[in-house]
Write an enzyme that holds these catalytic residues in place. Structure first.
Site, PDB file in Angstrom:
ATOM      1  N   ARG A 382      -0.053  13.576  -0.006  1.00 46.71           N
ATOM      2  CA  ARG A 382       0.987  12.863  -0.564  1.00 46.71           C
ATOM      3  C   ARG A 382       2.403  13.034  -0.167  1.00 46.71           C
ATOM      4  O   ARG A 382       3.432  12.382  -0.094  1.00 46.71           O
ATOM      5  CB  ARG A 382       1.032  12.525  -2.258  1.00 46.71           C
ATOM      6  CG  ARG A 382      -0.054  11.661  -2.532  1.00 46.71           C
ATOM      7  CD  ARG A 382       0.316  11.374  -4.362  1.00 46.71           C
ATOM      8  NE  ARG A 382      -1.052  10.456  -4.724  1.00 46.71           N
ATOM      9  CZ  ARG A 382      -1.456  10.785  -5.803  1.00 46.71           C
ATOM     10  NH1 ARG A 382      -1.837  12.229  -5.922  1.00 46.71           N
ATOM     11  NH2 ARG A 382      -2.620  10.010  -6.210  1.00 46.71           N
ATOM     12  N   VAL A 504      -0.038   2.011  -1.708  1.00 46.97           N
ATOM     13  CA  VAL A 504      -1.292   2.948  -1.130  1.00 46.97           C
ATOM     14  C   VAL A 504      -0.789   4.343  -1.670  1.00 46.97           C
ATOM     15  O   VAL A 504       0.063   4.662  -2.187  1.00 46.97           O
ATOM     16  CB  VAL A 504      -1.377   2.831   0.254  1.00 46.97           C
ATOM     17  CG1 VAL A 504      -1.775   1.351   0.764  1.00 46.97           C
ATOM     18  CG2 VAL A 504      -0.362   3.224   1.025  1.00 46.97           C
ATOM     19  N   GLU A 505      -2.076   4.930  -1.608  1.00 50.21           N
ATOM     20  CA  GLU A 505      -1.881   6.461  -2.150  1.00 50.21           C
ATOM     21  C   GLU A 505      -1.333   6.483  -3.642  1.00 50.21           C
ATOM     22  O   GLU A 505      -0.916   7.511  -4.010  1.00 50.21           O
ATOM     23  CB  GLU A 505      -1.187   7.288  -1.427  1.00 50.21           C
ATOM     24  CG  GLU A 505      -2.086   7.756   0.127  1.00 50.21           C
ATOM     25  CD  GLU A 505      -1.274   8.794   1.034  1.00 50.21           C
ATOM     26  OE1 GLU A 505      -0.291   9.485   0.235  1.00 50.21           O
ATOM     27  OE2 GLU A 505      -1.693   8.917   2.017  1.00 50.21           O
ATOM     28  N   GLY A 506      -1.646   5.500  -4.571  1.00 46.69           N
ATOM     29  CA  GLY A 506      -1.264   5.584  -5.592  1.00 46.69           C
ATOM     30  C   GLY A 506      -0.240   4.588  -5.919  1.00 46.69           C
ATOM     31  O   GLY A 506       1.035   4.688  -5.434  1.00 46.69           O
TER      32      GLY A 506
END
Length: 831
Positions: A382, A504-506
């Site tokens: 992240r 995306v990615e949370g």
């Protein structure tokens, strides 16, 4: 007792007002420094003696001193009953197994200092701020530069793919093996280099950056490196490094988005007719980048072992495995259309897909460990890919908007001279300086082996949100040039694509409210997680040790917050001198206030804090900007306090403390503390009268905007690392070429302006009066030619694209098929 009275007897001669004043001062000193409990006990005896307290009060006080200082007695009298009470009322949050894995993923880095209330600034400023190695810089100057030259954003948008030449070049130069060790044929670059490469690619073409970053982010390569068996590494990593294998990773499902732990994809262990163990998989995944051209799928699923073939447990939990894309039962070849941005993003389905049990990443021992693998990998990833992509776009905006504002004229002036334009320009430049600082600070930590899950969540959330603001401001400034799509348009694709990065990615809402503070308050706090763990395990000794230290921690930060607020942080000691000193002191002040009010939230809401997402979000904002300000402070100091950077630095720091101030105001306005809410409303009034920060001044914003419009080393430094096309016919190239001509011609324009004002020349466009100005001796013939050349370039630079109807309706090129290669004709399912 008489002996004690006699020992402290001299205090009785002190006037009452002096005794009270001394007691208050001593309390503040002990609280501010975080003095140990025994020192408080001694100070208490001195205070009682000074106030000439009666014997019974001394006796009562002595009993309390013994109870609080003798741990064995304290556990029996206080800690044990208190622990039972807190457990009975479910005061502290219960942590599920998946939550515990997420909280424990990675480690605590400098964010722990910010949570302490007494941050060690020397430690924060001594953290690495890395440069690229010679090998990494050579790759940036060579293959990365070449790849950027081979691609244009508009061409990719139109054809919805890269050319065969581009795909082959990425494979040949190992763009898909940035993180893979050299012994497996990869490049083995640092996180800093990985980030810099993605940022530069993003400054040229968003889908290009996405295509490169995904195989190097969460996916088979990352998971294999840390958890794979030797056989799995030997087989896959060399193929992944050269792009022979194209990976994707299937995590998200229709019913498991932000709550990935609730996935329904399932695998069942069974024994085949040959006596070997296999997995039967059924899954439905979506939003999977690169899936349609993948050759190997990293798949997350819940693994069940009903016949106990792998051990005693029937439900083994989330597991990650590698599935060849051509395995029978796997369905690829379809596409999502993420806002028309042409990167491969696709669903994956699988029905009764059978693979050997050795497909589990890590082999049989990896069964049930998938969630831990994913959380630990995301704790690193992240902080690299999406933050880098946002920084690349920010640098493009700073460069392009600076040029556009200098060359675009309205009402007879360059638009960069208007205050209404300066305001968003200052945000663009200030954010860019801050983001690049925090990018390198974060990757420096990652390169040192840190895995700070909270920090990388801060980076992902804030970089993408600031990136969204930057592109919005850029679109406002360029106006019609931003909404007319075509090769000349610099910002349209970024504007369209921005919600993708947010999602995306949370998803950012979840990342802000749950991960940054929700998990951060437990993971980064010096005592909270230990207290929860002690309650869950009925460990009185551990609870006693942490709870009372926690109480002391709260009082210390309350005192520090009060003292630093009254003195506006001026008494805070810092290792920083010069222009950054006042900001370092504010950082200490802000940290103390944050630490106290964070404990206030934990104490007020307990386990219910999970659901107080508005409050948690404001705390997340404070922690975020404490971290971003720390990175910005580090950059300014590490780069030698560059005077040319000072407006950007000061704007970024002022903005950070303003954001912290806003968050505090929201907390003090909304937080509910039984019986004490009124006190915090009063504290909010004090905070508004004595703010930690205010919005950057117009004067400072003016300096940033002017710096963005001034060619030279300072502007080059702020945008260093982005791709700068050499072709003056490219979108940015036109702006840069015109800006250079404009600077050269500026003295001539001043002569013409002066002549017009004196009514020696008519008030007409400069190009039309240039020849007349030569005849009247205002300028030379050479100067007239420079004026014409500059005005022609200016006119060309502000044009927008236009198409014939036939061009506008033209069919797009074919797309790659699902095997990682580009066919001459796309399959029907992909059309």
């Amino acid at each position: 007792m008489e002996a004690i009275m006699e020992y402290f007897g001299f205090f009785s001669e002190i006037p009452l007002w002096a005794s009270i004043g001394s007691a208050v001062l001593l309390t503040l000193i002990l609280g501010y420094t975080g003095a140990p409990l025994w020192l408080w006990a001694i100070a208490g005896y001195a205070a009682l003696a000074g106030l000439d307290a009666p014997n019974w009060l001394f006796i009562t006080y002595t009993v309390l001193v013994l109870v609080f200082n003798l741990k064995a007695l304290r556990r029996i009298v206080l800690s044990g009953p208190l622990m039972k009470l807190l457990d009975a009322i479910n005061f502290l949050p219960k942590i599920s197994e998946t939550e515990q894995t997420a909280i424990e993923a990675g480690n605590v880095w400098v964010e722990g200092e910010l949570f302490s209330g007494k941050p060690n600034l020397k430690r924060i400023l001594d953290e690495d701020y890395p440069e690229l190695t010679k090998e990494e810089q050579a790759f940036m100057d060579g293959p990365v530069e070449q790849l950027c030259e081979m691609v244009t954003d508009w061409d990719v948008m139109v054809r919805k793919d890269f050319t065969d030449e581009v795909w082959d070049f990425m494979r040949k130069e190992k763009f898909f093996g940035l993180i893979i060790p050299k012994k497996y044929g990869g490049l083995e670059f640092s996180a800093t280099a990985h980030s810099a490469i993605v940022a530069k690619l993003a400054s040229r073409c968003g889908p290009l950056a996405t295509t490169v970053m995904v195989p190097n982010s969460l996916g088979p390569a990352e998971l294999l490196l840390h958890y794979g068996t030797d056989e799995q590494k030997d087989h896959y990593l060399p193929r992944l490094a050269t792009g022979e294998e194209m990976p994707c990773f299937g995590l998200t499902e229709p019913n498991a988005g932000s709550d990935a732990g609730s996935m329904r994809s399932e695998g069942i262990v069974f024994k085949g007719d040959d006596g070997e163990l296999y997995l039967r998989l059924n899954f439905e995944k979506r939003y999977i980048t690169l899936a349609a051209i993948s050759t190997v799928i990293g798949l997350a699923f819940n693994l069940k072992d009903p016949k106990h073939l792998l051990g005693d447990k029937e439900n083994l939990g989330i597991t990650a495995a590698l599935i060849p894309s051509d395995t029978e039962g796997v369905v690829l070849g379809r596409r999502h259309d993420p806002l028309g941005i042409p990167f491969y993003n696709c669903p994956i389905n699988g029905k009764d897909v059978v693979v050997p049990v050795d497909a589990i990443i890590g082999g049989k021992e990896g069964a049930g460990n998938g969630w831990r693998m994913l959380m630990e990998s995301l704790a690193v990833g992240r902080g690299i890919s999406l933050p880098a992509q946002s920084v690349g776009g920010a640098k493009v905006a700073t460069r392009a908007i600076g040029a556009y504002a200098a060359i675009r004229k309205q009402f007879g002036l360059n638009i960069g001279k208007f205050e209404g334009i300066e305001e968003p320009m200052a945000r663009i430049g200030g954010y860019t300086y801050l983001m690049e600082a925090a990018r390198r600070y974060t990757t420096g930590g990652l390169d040192q082996g840190q895995k700070p899950a909270v920090v990388t969540a801060i980076a992902k959330y804030n970089f993408t949100e600031l990136g969204r603001e930057i592109v919005n401001d850029a679109m406002d400034i360029v106006g019609g040039a931003g909404i007319s799509r075509g090769p000349r348009n610099i910002f349209a694709s970024s504007y369209t694509a921005m919600p993708i990065a947010i999602t995306v990615e949370g998803a950012n809402i979840l990342t802000r409210t749950l991960m940054i503070f929700g998990q951060g308050a437990i993971r980064c706090h010096p005592y909270a997680y230990n207290e929860i763990d002690a309650l869950m395990n009925k460990d009185v000794t551990k609870f006693d040790d942490n709870f009372w230290k926690h109480i002391g921690h709260v009082f210390k930060n309350l005192t520090r917050s009060m003292v630093l607020s009254v003195t506006r942080g001026k008494i805070a000691g810092t290792p920083v001198n010069g222009p950054a000193s006042k900001y370092a002191k504010k950082l200490v002040w802000s940290s103390a206030s944050f630490a106290f009010f964070a404990d206030l939230a934990l104490g007020s809401y307990g386990g219910a804090l999970k659901m107080k997402e508005k409050i948690a979000g404001r705390y997340a904002d404070i922690l975020s900007y404490l971290y971003l300000a720390s990175g910005t402070l580090k950059r300014f100091e590490a780069e030698g306090r560059r005077e040319a950077d000072r407006p950007y630095f000061e704007w970024a720091m002022e903005y950070s403390f303003w954001k912290i101030q806003q968050a505090f105001e929201g907390i003090l306005r909304e937080i509910k503390v039984p019986g004490l809410s009124w006190l915090f409303r009063l504290a909010g009034v004090w905070g508004r009268l004595n703010p930690i920060g205010t919005y950057p001044s117009d004067k400072l914003g003016h300096k940033v905007a002017q710096a963005m419009q001034t060619r030279g080393e300072g502007r080059d430094h702020i945008t260093d690392g982005m791709f700068m096309p050499k072709d003056k016919e490219s979108a940015i190239g036109r702006y840069e070429y015109t800006m250079e001509l404009n600077e050269q011609a500026w003295p001539v324009f001043k002569k013409l302006y002066k002549a017009i004002k004196a009514k020696e020349l008519p008030k007409e466009p400069y190009m039309e009066i240039a020849d007349l100005a030569v005849k009247k001796g205002v300028i030379t013939k050479e100067e007239a030619e420079l004026v014409k050349k500059t005005e022609e370039a200016r006119n060309d630079a502000i044009q927008v694209d236009e198409f014939t109807l036939e061009e506008y309706l033209n069919e797009t090129p074919t797309k790659p098929a699902g095997n990682g290669k580009r066919p001459e004709k796309a399959p029907e399912a992909m059309m």
